[in-house]
Design an enzyme around this catalytic site. Structure first.
Site, short mmCIF file in Angstrom:
data_model
loop_
_atom_site.label_atom_id
_atom_site.label_comp_id
_atom_site.label_asym_id
_atom_site.label_seq_id
_atom_site.Cartn_x
_atom_site.Cartn_y
_atom_site.Cartn_z
CG ASP A 9 -1.68 1.22 1.45
OD1 ASP A 9 -2.37 1.64 0.51
OD2 ASP A 9 -1.60 1.80 2.55
CG ASP A 11 -1.41 7.87 0.68
OD1 ASP A 11 -0.94 9.01 0.77
OD2 ASP A 11 -1.82 7.40 -0.41
CG ASP A 40 -3.75 15.44 14.55
OD1 ASP A 40 -2.85 15.39 13.68
OD2 ASP A 40 -3.53 15.63 15.76
CG ASP A 167 -1.86 2.36 6.65
OD1 ASP A 167 -2.31 3.34 7.27
OD2 ASP A 167 -2.14 2.12 5.47
#
Length: 215
Positions: A9, A11, A40, A167
């Site tokens: 992956d 990002d 955030d 992730d």
């Protein structure tokens, strides 16, 4: 494991793109007189593709402006996607190790390939990848396994000979649905709880630990 291909992956796995995405999103919202968001908060929207990112930034109350905001965001991000974005620690070492071992290195991402190539070229690692697929190459987004299936067919690799590294739970489920081995990294965008729930074959806190897994 007899791994011949490692699929990544982008990002949250290879690159930390959170600030560039957040800056471009807030610039777009500000230009169109819409409320901006904490960086955030915007970062937590990353992973499902640009459409989902923009929808989450807008919220239901401003969804009628989706097309306008999407186009403006694409323009803004395309012009500034390499300002703050960096490789995560260990990425170059891992890619060099895989290349030395003559493993196939591939990319399966929800980011359009023109931007992925621009970023990876800027960071000096584009040439490690033999195949790169993005949302423009498939009809179905992760966790649907289509992107992995198409990629494996292109390089003539069986699912059991491939490892997908990501992730998020979307990445892990995508790999599992395609029949590959799966490895989750914990330093990216998704929560550790969601990663554990997806039940990857491996969980690593540092990408360089991939070298130990594949040595």
């Amino acid at each position: 494991m007899n791994i011949k291909t490692v699929i990544f992956d982008l990002d949250g796995t290879l690159i930390d793109s959170r600030k560039d995405i957040a800056v471009a999103a807030n610039k777009t919202l500000s230009e169109l007189n819409l409320p901006t968001l904490p960086e955030d908060t915007i970062a937590s929207f990353i992973g499902g593709g640009v459409d989902i990112l923009v929808k989450r930034c807008l919220g239901e109350q401003n969804m009628h402006r989706f097309d306008e905001v999407l186009q403006n965001y694409k323009n803004n991000y395309g012009q500034s996607c390499t300002v703050y974005t960096t490789l995560y620690p260990g990425v170059k070492e891992v890619l060099a190790f895989l290349k030395k071992r003559e493993m196939e290195i591939a990319l399966a991402t929800n980011k359009v390939i023109s931007l992925s190539e621009k970023i990876l070229e800027h960071l000096g690692v584009r040439n490690y990848f033999s195949v790169m697929l993005g949302p423009e190459h498939v009809k179905n987004r992760k966790p649907n396994p289509e992107i992995i299936n198409v990629l494996l067919e292109k390089i003539n690799t069986k699912p059991e000979e491939a490892l997908y590294v990501g992730d998020s739970e979307l990445d892990i489920l995508c790999g599992k649905n395609a029949g590959t081995h799966t490895c989750a990294v914990t330093y990216g965008i998704a929560s550790i709880e969601s990663i554990i729930e997806a039940d990857p074959d491996f969980i690593i806190t540092d990408l360089k630990k991939l070298i130990l897994l594949l040595a």
